[in-house]
Design an enzyme around this catalytic site. Structure first.
Site, PDB file in Angstrom:
ATOM      1  N   TYR A   1      42.622  32.180  74.532  1.00  0.00           N
ATOM      2  CA  TYR A   1      41.257  32.508  74.076  1.00  0.00           C
ATOM      3  C   TYR A   1      40.935  33.975  74.351  1.00  0.00           C
ATOM      4  O   TYR A   1      40.481  34.705  73.457  1.00  0.00           O
ATOM      5  CB  TYR A   1      40.267  31.583  74.789  1.00  0.00           C
TER       6      TYR A   1
ATOM      7  N   LYS B   1      40.692  36.685  71.234  1.00  0.00           N
ATOM      8  CA  LYS B   1      39.375  37.280  70.986  1.00  0.00           C
ATOM      9  C   LYS B   1      39.448  38.808  71.099  1.00  0.00           C
ATOM     10  O   LYS B   1      38.702  39.522  70.422  1.00  0.00           O
ATOM     11  CB  LYS B   1      38.348  36.732  71.982  1.00  0.00           C
TER      12      LYS B   1
HETATM   13  N1  LIG Z   1      29.038  29.796  74.451  1.00  0.00           N
HETATM   14  C1  LIG Z   1      29.444  30.865  75.136  1.00  0.00           C
HETATM   15  O1  LIG Z   1      29.227  30.981  76.353  1.00  0.00           O
HETATM   16  C2  LIG Z   1      30.188  31.972  74.428  1.00  0.00           C
HETATM   17  C3  LIG Z   1      30.453  33.161  75.134  1.00  0.00           C
HETATM   18  C4  LIG Z   1      31.135  34.182  74.502  1.00  0.00           C
HETATM   19  C5  LIG Z   1      31.533  34.038  73.193  1.00  0.00           C
HETATM   20  N2  LIG Z   1      31.268  32.865  72.524  1.00  0.00           N
HETATM   21  C6  LIG Z   1      31.720  32.766  71.138  1.00  0.00           C
HETATM   22  O2  LIG Z   1      30.597  32.486  70.313  1.00  0.00           O
HETATM   23  C7  LIG Z   1      30.992  31.684  69.211  1.00  0.00           C
HETATM   24  C8  LIG Z   1      30.124  30.428  69.165  1.00  0.00           C
HETATM   25  O3  LIG Z   1      30.261  29.736  70.374  1.00  0.00           O
HETATM   26  P1  LIG Z   1      29.318  28.496  70.741  1.00  0.00           P
HETATM   27  O4  LIG Z   1      29.529  28.230  72.190  1.00  0.00           O
HETATM   28  O5  LIG Z   1      27.974  28.706  70.200  1.00  0.00           O
HETATM   29  O6  LIG Z   1      30.092  27.345  69.893  1.00  0.00           O
HETATM   30  P2  LIG Z   1      29.819  25.794  69.781  1.00  0.00           P
HETATM   31  O7  LIG Z   1      28.606  25.365  70.497  1.00  0.00           O
HETATM   32  O8  LIG Z   1      31.103  25.141  70.141  1.00  0.00           O
HETATM   33  O9  LIG Z   1      29.528  25.647  68.219  1.00  0.00           O
HETATM   34  C9  LIG Z   1      30.523  25.819  67.341  1.00  0.00           C
HETATM   35  C10 LIG Z   1      30.035  25.582  65.913  1.00  0.00           C
HETATM   36  O10 LIG Z   1      31.174  25.718  65.074  1.00  0.00           O
HETATM   37  C11 LIG Z   1      31.454  24.500  64.381  1.00  0.00           C
HETATM   38  N3  LIG Z   1      32.911  24.403  64.289  1.00  0.00           N
HETATM   39  C12 LIG Z   1      33.801  24.214  65.276  1.00  0.00           C
HETATM   40  N4  LIG Z   1      35.064  24.218  64.785  1.00  0.00           N
HETATM   41  C13 LIG Z   1      34.956  24.420  63.448  1.00  0.00           C
HETATM   42  C14 LIG Z   1      35.898  24.529  62.388  1.00  0.00           C
HETATM   43  N5  LIG Z   1      37.218  24.427  62.611  1.00  0.00           N
HETATM   44  N6  LIG Z   1      35.454  24.755  61.131  1.00  0.00           N
HETATM   45  C15 LIG Z   1      34.117  24.866  60.894  1.00  0.00           C
HETATM   46  N7  LIG Z   1      33.173  24.765  61.850  1.00  0.00           N
HETATM   47  C16 LIG Z   1      33.589  24.547  63.125  1.00  0.00           C
HETATM   48  C17 LIG Z   1      30.770  23.423  65.209  1.00  0.00           C
HETATM   49  O11 LIG Z   1      30.416  22.270  64.461  1.00  0.00           O
HETATM   50  P3  LIG Z   1      31.437  21.013  64.266  1.00  0.00           P
HETATM   51  O12 LIG Z   1      31.984  20.700  65.620  1.00  0.00           O
HETATM   52  O13 LIG Z   1      30.576  19.954  63.680  1.00  0.00           O
HETATM   53  O14 LIG Z   1      32.516  21.485  63.319  1.00  0.00           O
HETATM   54  C18 LIG Z   1      29.506  24.178  65.640  1.00  0.00           C
HETATM   55  O15 LIG Z   1      28.566  24.236  64.591  1.00  0.00           O
HETATM   56  C19 LIG Z   1      32.476  31.395  69.405  1.00  0.00           C
HETATM   57  O16 LIG Z   1      33.231  32.327  68.657  1.00  0.00           O
HETATM   58  C20 LIG Z   1      32.680  31.621  70.888  1.00  0.00           C
HETATM   59  O17 LIG Z   1      33.999  31.979  71.225  1.00  0.00           O
HETATM   60  C21 LIG Z   1      30.608  31.839  73.110  1.00  0.00           C
END
Ligand SMILES: NC(=O)c1ccc[n+]([C@@H]2O[C@H](COP(=O)([O-])OP(=O)(O)OC[C@H]3O[C@@H](n4cnc5c(N)ncnc54)[C@H](OP(=O)(O)O)[C@@H]3O)[C@@H](O)[C@H]2O)c1
Length: 254
Positions: A153, A157
């Site tokens: 990851y 990234k």
């Molecule tokens: N949360 C954190 O602390 C954090 C920190 C730094 C960076 N980020 C980055 O921010 C971004 C969003 O993170 P998040 O935590 O908000 O994610 P999340 O809560 O896991 O949400 C992910 C979204 O993407 C969809 N999804 C997952 N796999 C998919 C696929 N193969 N095709 C289409 N849709 C898909 C999910 O819906 P379904 O499951 O229904 O498909 C959901 O709508 C990511 O790139 C992550 O690496 C997050």
């Protein structure tokens, strides 16, 4: 400041919950037309309905697993046709963290890297037809400072930040700006850090204290940075990686 997003067409992947969803909400509130996706048809239907209540722009979406190249490209084509072109693209889906060695390297390459590359290659010609556009990639502070353990990851990234910078140089003369946003740990109900809070409270609390601002971030705080960078408010910003982390990382960012 007017972000001038009214009537702009925005595609956001992985946008039914978490950061992607707040990005979609905020674009809609700013008057943009918004297209969303996730793998679950039910979640997409529900999110489209809820986002449409926020503003008067066009809101649409369709289920799509971005892992599947043909489905992903079809989703981009369909959304572009329905909205009448693409101005802004936010490839937000990640395979997430994991330490199963090779399995995670393949997953993070396929979803995080290739998923972004395929999306970018499909939207750039569409942006050229509009005379320009803006792409914001979603990286992470785990890419820019040592985080937990060596894992796919973090490294995959990091690749996105380099890719975004190079794209910004290659496509700037056609009015296309490309930037990255690197969030630190973000808390929302049902999100990865909510799970960590439940399963390992000590680690969660230690992480909170590591932030200069003493808490984890919210998806809204990340969404504001993404929407600003994508907008004409950031017309002179391209090729940057904006760290949005409440002082979680400790490096000096020259
Ligand atoms: N949360 C954190 O602390 C954090 C920190 C730094 C960076 N980020 C980055 O921010 C971004 C969003 O993170 P998040 O935590 O908000 O994610 P999340 O809560 O896991 O949400 C992910 C979204 O993407 C969809 N999804 C997952 N796999 C998919 C696929 N193969 N095709 C289409 N849709 C898909 C999910 O819906 P379904 O499951 O229904 O498909 C959901 O709508 C990511 O790139 C992550 O690496 C997050």
């Amino acid at each position: 400041m007017d972000l001038n997003l009214r009537g702009k067409n925005v595609l956001i992947t992985g946008s039914t919950q978490g950061i992607g969803r707040r990005v979609a909400n905020l674009f809609a509130e700013e008057g943009a037309n918004v297209a969303i996706c996730s793998r679950s048809p039910e979640s997409v239907r529900k999110a489209v309905k809820e986002i449409a209540l926020l503003a008067d722009g066009h809101v649409t979406g369709a289920p799509c697993n971005i892992k599947n190249k043909e489905d992903y490209e079809a989703w981009i084509d369909d959304m572009s046709e329905e909205l009448g072109g693409v101005d802004i693209f936010v490839p937000n889906v990640s395979a997430g963290a994991g330490m199963d060695s090779e399995k995670n390297w393949w997953k993070n390459f396929e979803i995080d890297v290739l998923g972004t590359v395929r999306g970018v290659e499909a939207v750039i010609p569409l942006m050229e037809q509009r005379g320009g556009g803006s792409i914001v990639m979603i990286s992470t502070t785990a890419a820019i400072e040592t985080f937990m353990v060596p894992q796919a990851y973090n490294a995959m990234k990091a690749a996105l930040i380099t890719y975004a910078k190079q794209l910004s140089q290659a496509h700037g003369d056609r009015g296309i700006r490309v930037n990255s946003v690197s969030p630190g740990p973000i808390h929302f109900d049902g999100g990865a850090w909510d799970m960590i809070r439940i399963s390992n409270e000590r680690f969660y609390q230690k992480t909170e204290k590591t932030h200069a601002l003493g808490r984890l971030g919210t998806p809204e705080e990340v969404a504001r940075a993404v929407v600003f960078l994508a907008s004409e408010g950031a017309s002179w910003i391209t090729g940057v990686n904006l760290v949005v982390d409440g002082g979680y990382t400790k490096r000096v960012q020259f």
